[in-house]
Design a protein around this motif. Structure first.
Motif, PDB file in Angstrom:
ATOM      1  N   SER A 102       0.806  -1.219   0.000  1.00 52.85           N
ATOM      2  CA  SER A 102       0.000   0.000   0.000  1.00 52.85           C
ATOM      3  C   SER A 102       0.843   1.275   0.000  1.00 52.85           C
ATOM      4  O   SER A 102       0.378   2.324  -0.414  1.00 52.85           O
ATOM      5  CB  SER A 102      -0.951  -0.003   1.198  1.00 52.85           C
ATOM      6  N   SER A 103       2.093   1.165   0.458  1.00 53.15           N
ATOM      7  CA  SER A 103       2.927   2.370   0.530  1.00 53.15           C
ATOM      8  C   SER A 103       3.663   2.648  -0.774  1.00 53.15           C
ATOM      9  O   SER A 103       4.387   3.631  -0.884  1.00 53.15           O
ATOM     10  CB  SER A 103       3.939   2.218   1.664  1.00 53.15           C
ATOM     11  N   LEU A 104       3.491   1.775  -1.747  1.00 55.58           N
ATOM     12  CA  LEU A 104       4.160   1.955  -3.041  1.00 55.58           C
ATOM     13  C   LEU A 104       3.136   2.231  -4.127  1.00 55.58           C
ATOM     14  O   LEU A 104       2.007   1.729  -4.068  1.00 55.58           O
ATOM     15  CB  LEU A 104       4.945   0.695  -3.429  1.00 55.58           C
ATOM     16  N   THR A 105       3.524   3.005  -5.137  1.00 55.34           N
ATOM     17  CA  THR A 105       2.632   3.224  -6.275  1.00 55.34           C
ATOM     18  C   THR A 105       2.546   1.938  -7.095  1.00 55.34           C
ATOM     19  O   THR A 105       3.324   0.996  -6.889  1.00 55.34           O
ATOM     20  CB  THR A 105       3.164   4.338  -7.192  1.00 55.34           C
ATOM     21  N   VAL A 106       1.611   1.935  -8.044  1.00 47.20           N
ATOM     22  CA  VAL A 106       1.462   0.776  -8.932  1.00 47.20           C
ATOM     23  C   VAL A 106       2.783   0.495  -9.648  1.00 47.20           C
ATOM     24  O   VAL A 106       3.259  -0.644  -9.698  1.00 47.20           O
ATOM     25  CB  VAL A 106       0.324   1.031  -9.944  1.00 47.20           C
ATOM     26  N   LYS A 107       3.381   1.555 -10.156  1.00 50.57           N
ATOM     27  CA  LYS A 107       4.644   1.385 -10.887  1.00 50.57           C
ATOM     28  C   LYS A 107       5.725   0.788  -9.989  1.00 50.57           C
ATOM     29  O   LYS A 107       6.425  -0.153 -10.372  1.00 50.57           O
ATOM     30  CB  LYS A 107       5.104   2.747 -11.443  1.00 50.57           C
ATOM     31  N   GLU A 108       5.823   1.313  -8.777  1.00 51.49           N
ATOM     32  CA  GLU A 108       6.843   0.803  -7.839  1.00 51.49           C
ATOM     33  C   GLU A 108       6.564  -0.648  -7.455  1.00 51.49           C
ATOM     34  O   GLU A 108       7.493  -1.446  -7.295  1.00 51.49           O
ATOM     35  CB  GLU A 108       6.895   1.686  -6.591  1.00 51.49           C
ATOM     36  N   ASN A 109       5.286  -0.994  -7.309  1.00 56.95           N
ATOM     37  CA  ASN A 109       4.936  -2.378  -7.016  1.00 56.95           C
ATOM     38  C   ASN A 109       5.387  -3.303  -8.144  1.00 56.95           C
ATOM     39  O   ASN A 109       5.957  -4.368  -7.900  1.00 56.95           O
ATOM     40  CB  ASN A 109       3.423  -2.509  -6.827  1.00 56.95           C
ATOM     41  N   ILE A 110       5.114  -2.882  -9.366  1.00 57.47           N
ATOM     42  CA  ILE A 110       5.477  -3.719 -10.520  1.00 57.47           C
ATOM     43  C   ILE A 110       6.996  -3.861 -10.623  1.00 57.47           C
ATOM     44  O   ILE A 110       7.512  -4.897 -11.044  1.00 57.47           O
ATOM     45  CB  ILE A 110       4.890  -3.122 -11.820  1.00 57.47           C
ATOM     46  N   GLN A 111       7.702  -2.815 -10.201  1.00 56.85           N
ATOM     47  CA  GLN A 111       9.168  -2.838 -10.336  1.00 56.85           C
ATOM     48  C   GLN A 111       9.866  -3.616  -9.221  1.00 56.85           C
ATOM     49  O   GLN A 111      11.070  -3.888  -9.335  1.00 56.85           O
ATOM     50  CB  GLN A 111       9.698  -1.398 -10.398  1.00 56.85           C
ATOM     51  N   LEU A 112       9.107  -3.997  -8.188  1.00 60.30           N
ATOM     52  CA  LEU A 112       9.741  -4.726  -7.081  1.00 60.30           C
ATOM     53  C   LEU A 112      10.474  -5.990  -7.535  1.00 60.30           C
ATOM     54  O   LEU A 112      11.647  -6.179  -7.192  1.00 60.30           O
ATOM     55  CB  LEU A 112       8.701  -5.100  -6.023  1.00 60.30           C
ATOM     56  N   PRO A 113       9.814  -6.880  -8.286  1.00 66.49           N
ATOM     57  CA  PRO A 113      10.542  -8.086  -8.726  1.00 66.49           C
ATOM     58  C   PRO A 113      11.738  -7.747  -9.614  1.00 66.49           C
ATOM     59  O   PRO A 113      12.752  -8.438  -9.577  1.00 66.49           O
ATOM     60  CB  PRO A 113       9.489  -8.880  -9.522  1.00 66.49           C
TER      61      PRO A 113
END
Ligand code: ADP
Ligand code: MG
Length: 269
Positions: A102-113
């Motif tokens: 929840s603390s990350l944007t959609v883009k940041e979530n996708i970039q995690l892996p």
């Protein structure tokens, strides 16, 4: 590995004699399951039967007591760490709960892996994130939004985009349409079928949604009595002599006919 007679299906995941337990409690007992390239496998079973445990064990998030797991023909236990990490990148996952941070944007979530497994410049990670966002049918504006700013259906799509971040061969979806309204669920199913067709994706989908089972799944497997009780087509399920399987598939079948009926197993437009 790819030397197989034409017409024979390539096994992408092979689980053999898998036993998983917690303390005295055995959840899975000598379970066997194969998943073939390009199929959408629907996985069902009573609540608490161990569907999520199986998925988490294959992803090496839970330990197993015994049994073997082969991904793309390689045995997890016998490959070295480099190869094991490479195998991990072949798998994508959409978890049952807490689909996004929840603390990350959609883009940041996708970039995690991507951050975890790849060493890419920022501009390239941005481009890849936008590609995935487009792939799952979200507007580019969604990239900089936080999960709390998205609808339930958009969150599922964003979580799917994250599962696809590393271009996996196999994605695990744990109850992806739960919490969506019937239209949102049907649209998500269509997206899954489309991604399978365009990307050649293999999909392992835990679901309680009978509409999904009838309309997009090529094969169904039922978890019961700590193992895969029966697997096959809908007709195989209907013919299987077990009280739970019978009530599950026959009890609600009539309701799903408008969305499900054609011989190819795809929704009627
Ligand atoms: N980390 C854990 N520790 C102890 N027990 C667990 C753990 N994870 C799951 N279980 C138990 O394993 C069983 C199967 O759970 P789960 O796989 O989540 O069921 P479901 O089929 O509904 O996904 C349940 O009885 C659950 O309580
Ligand atoms: Mg579960």
């Amino acid at each position: 590995m790819n030397k197989r007679p034409s017409g024979e299906r390539e096994t992408i995941l092979s689980v053999k004699d898998l036993t998983v337990g917690f303390g005295d409690k055995i959840v899975l007992d000598k379970l066997n399951l194969d998943i073939y390239r390009g199929e959408i496998l629907g996985f069902v079973g009573a609540s608490g039967a161990g569907k999520s445990v199986l998925m988490r064990t294959v992803l090496r998030l839970l330990p197993r007591r015994s049994g073997t797991i082969q991904i793309l023909g390689s045995d997890y236990d016998t490959v070295d760490e480099v190869k094991r990490t490479a195998l991990d990148t072949r798998l994508g996952v959409l978890f049952q709960h807490g689909a996004l941070f929840s603390s990350l944007t959609v883009k940041e979530n996708i970039q995690l892996p991507m951050r975890e497994y790849l060493d890419l410049p920022r501009w390239l990670m941005d481009e890849l994130a936008y590609l995935k966002i487009e792939l799952v049918g979200l507007h580019p504006d969604a990239a900089d939004k936080y999960p709390s700013e998205l609808s339930g259906g958009m969150i599922k799509r964003a979580a799917l985009a994250r599962a696809l971040a590393l271009d996996p061969d196999l994605v695990f979806l744990d109850e992806p349409t739960s919490g969506l309204d019937p239209i949102g669920a049907a649209e998500f199913d269509e997206l899954i079928a489309q991604l399978r067709d365009t990307l050649g994706l293999t999909v392992y989908m835990v679901t309680h949604d009978l509409d999904s089972l009838f309309s997009v799944c090529d094969r169904i497997a039922v978890l019961g009595q700590k193992r895969v009780l029966v697997e096959g087509t809908l007709d195989d399920m209907l013919a299987f002599d077990d009280a739970w399987v019978q009530s599950y598939f026959k009890g609600k079948r009539a309701r799903s006919i408008p969305r499900a009926e054609n011989s190819a197993g795809h929704p009627v437009e």
